[in-house]
Every structure is written in structure tokens, then in C-alpha cells.
Design an enzyme around this catalytic site. Structure first.
Site, short mmCIF file in Angstrom:
data_model
loop_
_atom_site.label_atom_id
_atom_site.label_comp_id
_atom_site.label_asym_id
_atom_site.label_seq_id
_atom_site.Cartn_x
_atom_site.Cartn_y
_atom_site.Cartn_z
N VAL A 282 -4.79 -10.97 5.38
CA VAL A 282 -4.52 -11.18 6.81
C VAL A 282 -5.77 -11.45 7.63
O VAL A 282 -5.67 -11.75 8.83
CB VAL A 282 -3.75 -9.98 7.45
CG1 VAL A 282 -2.37 -9.87 6.85
CG2 VAL A 282 -4.52 -8.68 7.35
N GLY B 244 0.82 -1.21 0.00
CA GLY B 244 0.00 0.00 0.00
C GLY B 244 0.85 1.26 0.00
O GLY B 244 2.10 1.20 -0.03
N PHE B 245 0.19 2.38 0.05
CA PHE B 245 0.87 3.69 0.06
C PHE B 245 1.84 3.78 1.25
O PHE B 245 3.07 3.87 1.09
CB PHE B 245 -0.21 4.79 0.10
CG PHE B 245 0.25 6.16 0.48
CD1 PHE B 245 1.37 6.74 -0.11
CD2 PHE B 245 -0.46 6.90 1.41
CE1 PHE B 245 1.78 8.03 0.24
CE2 PHE B 245 -0.07 8.18 1.76
CZ PHE B 245 1.06 8.75 1.19
N ASN C 124 -5.40 -11.82 14.12
CA ASN C 124 -4.39 -12.73 13.56
C ASN C 124 -2.97 -12.17 13.73
O ASN C 124 -2.04 -12.91 14.06
CB ASN C 124 -4.66 -12.97 12.06
CG ASN C 124 -5.87 -13.87 11.85
OD1 ASN C 124 -6.22 -14.68 12.71
ND2 ASN C 124 -6.53 -13.71 10.71
N THR D 117 -6.47 -2.97 -2.30
CA THR D 117 -6.24 -1.53 -2.54
C THR D 117 -4.75 -1.24 -2.74
O THR D 117 -4.40 -0.18 -3.26
CB THR D 117 -6.78 -0.65 -1.39
OG1 THR D 117 -6.15 -1.03 -0.16
CG2 THR D 117 -8.29 -0.78 -1.26
N LYS E 89 -11.07 0.35 13.60
CA LYS E 89 -9.81 0.81 14.18
C LYS E 89 -9.92 0.97 15.69
O LYS E 89 -8.96 0.73 16.42
CB LYS E 89 -9.38 2.12 13.52
CG LYS E 89 -8.93 1.97 12.07
CD LYS E 89 -7.64 1.16 11.95
CE LYS E 89 -7.09 1.17 10.53
NZ LYS E 89 -5.89 0.33 10.38
N TYR F 140 -4.22 -7.55 24.31
CA TYR F 140 -3.09 -8.49 24.16
C TYR F 140 -1.88 -8.01 24.95
O TYR F 140 -1.11 -8.81 25.49
CB TYR F 140 -2.74 -8.69 22.68
CG TYR F 140 -3.43 -9.89 22.09
CD1 TYR F 140 -4.81 -9.91 21.92
CD2 TYR F 140 -2.71 -11.04 21.73
CE1 TYR F 140 -5.45 -11.02 21.40
CE2 TYR F 140 -3.34 -12.15 21.21
CZ TYR F 140 -4.71 -12.14 21.05
OH TYR F 140 -5.34 -13.25 20.54
N ASP G 24 0.24 -8.59 1.53
CA ASP G 24 -0.85 -7.75 1.01
C ASP G 24 -1.79 -8.63 0.20
O ASP G 24 -1.33 -9.55 -0.49
CB ASP G 24 -0.26 -6.63 0.12
CG ASP G 24 -1.13 -5.39 0.11
OD1 ASP G 24 -2.27 -5.49 -0.37
OD2 ASP G 24 -0.66 -4.33 0.56
N TYR H 279 -14.89 1.85 9.20
CA TYR H 279 -13.46 2.10 9.38
C TYR H 279 -13.18 2.55 10.81
O TYR H 279 -12.31 2.00 11.50
CB TYR H 279 -13.01 3.17 8.39
CG TYR H 279 -11.53 3.46 8.38
CD1 TYR H 279 -10.61 2.49 8.00
CD2 TYR H 279 -11.06 4.73 8.71
CE1 TYR H 279 -9.26 2.78 7.96
CE2 TYR H 279 -9.70 5.02 8.67
CZ TYR H 279 -8.80 4.05 8.29
OH TYR H 279 -7.46 4.34 8.25
#
Ligand code: UDP
Length: 319
Positions: free
Chosen positions: A57, A10-11, A99, A35, A149, A159, A31, A145
């Protein structure tokens, strides 16, 4: 270190791979290319310290051998992308993060999560400090989104607390630079593409909403410093130079001598009205502050887009 970068094509992921390789680390980029693009890592082909794995992933991640760090950057990241890929966006933030954390635990690796200023939603605290809990609409179109997040941050902290995994969280504010997808729908590629073609720039709403744009090399430097630091709680990385979208459009028209002017369009649902990072923490804890001024960063970015557009158009491919 041996480092896994999810979203490595990605970017941001690809720029991180470049930086890690420059710092003499071994890099595995992963990846699923929904995108991301192999174009972003094509220059690394043949580098013995770099490997690419085509994998999603959200499915179990298997990596042979040791791993010292995981940079979890896989996710659609432009509003247009996550509107088109809502389930994938939710899954990569939740299942993908789970994961990646499981892998970090198994390998004893440090995990750095790419979080976002979107966790602050349409903020009622300005500028945004890390201790602000945000103002997010969970069921709006951006919720896929923002909530993914926010969940990812919660999972990372769980975790860390329950299993002692070494974790870092970067909250990334608007970033721009070469390798953004020209049609990803974000304001920087849209405006540059429109300006280079002599078209009017599409300003959503009246353009009074604000953003603060950080050049990609500055962002990558902040992330690298955070990775090496001991800071577990979220850290904002972004450029605090705030401007209205209308002023931004006018400055791009001026830099490119674009006679096209402005074309006002409706404001998307839940579009945050203002956004600017408070970077006091990054300055004090990481010794980081942005170095690249908007003019200089835009010059590099416009030149890159101009080249990309001419190659694409001369090949007769549509965008
Ligand atoms: N925007 C705009 N014209 C465009 C694309 C975006 O006016 O062609 C506005 C958008 O409404 C938002 C800001 O620019 O207020 C930044 O949008 P972007 O999609 O880049 O990311 P966001 O910061 O909203 O996540």
C-alpha cells in the site's frame, strides 16, 4: 458494505476480515506479506465474498468498483519487526496512509486507521487517556513506528477536516490471540513458545514494566463498533487489566507447568515503563468493554501455539 482491509493477512487484519464476513460484508484483503501470512486467510479461500490482493500500500492503490469502508491495518507492529524494517514501517504509516486516504476520498468511503498506544510513547500520564499527547523519542529505535503512527493520525485528521473524509482512529493497546507470529518477538509469542519448549522465559529488565493484554476477539469487537459509530477523534481500545511483565511470565510458567523459570535479559531502548488504557470513552461512546479474561484468552492462545509448534516441528522447519 464492501470493505478493504489493508494488512488483511496479518494477525489483526485477518481476524477483522473474519468478523466483517460474519456480519455479511464483502471483504477485500490487501497485504504485501512482509509480516502477514496467507496462512491467516487460507480458510477464506473460495469464499465468494472474500478477495485477496497481493499489493504494497505504499504504492498507488487501485480497487475496481465501489468501496464503503477502508480499515487501514497494514504495518509491521512488533518492536523486532519495526527494528528490522524501519523504512518500510515509516513508509506504510506515511505514504500508505496517504494512499489509503486518497482512495477513501475517491470512493466516498469511510476510513478507519489502526493507530496504537505507542503514540503515547513512554507515558507520563497513567492510565493513558485519549487527550494525552504522549512522550515519544522521535529518533530512538521505536521512533519509526511511533512517529509513523502519529503522522498517520495527523494525516487522517487533515483529510477529515480539509476534504470531509469520514474517518475513525483506534488506538490499539497490547493484543494477543491465535495467529500472532510465533517468532514476531513480542512478549506473548516469546513466552508461550519458550514455555511450551520447557525453556526459561526471557524477561527484559527486571520485569517491573507493566502492560495490559486484550484478547483479539474483544479488540475486533471494539473496532467494529467504532467503525459504525460517529466518533472521529481517537479512541483507545484495550484491556485495562494491568500487570508487570514478571507477573505475566510467572503466570505463564504456572499455566504451562514450565519448570524453566526466568532468564533476565537487558531492557530494550525506550521500552515504555507502564501502559494501561483508560477506556472510559469506549465504554460510554461505543458501549464496549472487554469480555474475555486473561485466563480464558491465554488458554485459547496457548492451545493454538501448541498446535502450530507441533505442526512446524514435525515438518522439520525451523522457527
Ligand atoms: N518483553 C520481555 N521478554 C520478551 C519480549 C518482550 O520481557 O521476550 C517485554 C518488553 O521489554 C516489554 C513488554 O514485554 O516491556 C511488551 O513487549 P512487546 O514486544 O510485546 O510489545 P510492546 O508493548 O513493548 O510494544
Amino acid at each position: 458494505m464492501r470493505v478493504l482491509v489493508t494488512g488483511g493477512a496479518g494477525f489483526l487484519g485477518s481476524h477483522l476480515c473474519d468478523r466483517l464476513l460474519r456480519e455479511s460484508h464483502d471483504v477485500i484483503a490487501m497485504d504485501n506479506l512482509i509480516t502477514g501470512s496467507v496462512d491467516n486467510i487460507a480458510h477464506l479461500a473460495g469464499n465468494p465474498h472474500f478477495h485477496f490482493i497481493h499489493h504494497d500500500v505504499t504504492n498507488y492503490i487501485y480497487i475496481k468498483g465501489d468501496l464503503d469502508a477502508i480499515l487501514h491495518f497494514a504495518s509491521p507492529a512488533s518492536p523486532i519487526d519495526y527494528l528490522e524494517l524501519p523504512i518500510q514501517t515509516l513508509k506504510v504509516g506515511s505514504l500508505g496512509t496517504h494512499n489509503a486516504l486518497g482512495l477513501a476520498m475517491a470512493k466516498g468511503a469511510r476510513l478507519l486507521l489502526a493507530s496504537t498506544s505507542e503514540v503515547y510513547g513512554d507515558p507520563q500520564v497513567h492510565p493513558q487517556t485519549e487527550d494525552y499527547w504522549g512522550h515519544v523519542n522521535p529518533i530512538g529505535p521505536r521512533g519509526v513506528y511511533d512517529e509513523a503512527k502519529r503522522f498517520a493520525e495527523a494525516m487522517v485528521m487533515a483529510y477529515h477536516r480539509a476534504h470531509g473524509v469520514e474517518t475513525r482512529i483506534v488506538r490499539i493497546f497490547n493484543t494477543y490471540g491465535p495467529r500472532m507470529r510465533i517468532n514476531d518477538g513480542r512478549v506473548v509469542p516469546n513466552f508461550i513458545r519458550q514455555a511450551l519448549r520447557g525453556n526459561p522465559l526471557t524477561v527484559y529488565g527486571d520485569g517491573s514494566q507493566t502492560r495490559s493484554f486484550c484478547y483479539v476477539s474483544d479488540l475486533v469487537d471494539g473496532i467494529y463498533r467504532l467503525l459504525l459509530s460517529n466518533e472521529v477523534e481517537p479512541t483507545n481500545i484495550g484491556n485495562p487489566a494491568e500487570m508487570t511483565i514478571l507477573d505475566f511470565a510467572r503466570s505463564i510458567n504456572a499455566i504451562t507447568d514450565n519448570p524453566g523459570g526466568i532468564d533476565y535479559r537487558p531492557l530494550p531502548v525506550d521500552d515504555p515503563k507502564q501502559r494501561r488504557p483508560d477506556i472510559t470513552k469506549a465504554e460510554t461512546v461505543l458501549g464496549w468493554s472487554p469480555q474475555v479474561a486473561l485466563d480464558a484468552g491465554m488458554e485459547e492462545t496457548i492451545a493454538w501455539f501448541a498446535e502450530k509448534l507441533s505442526v512446524t516441528e514435525s515438518a522439520g522447519r525451523s522457527l
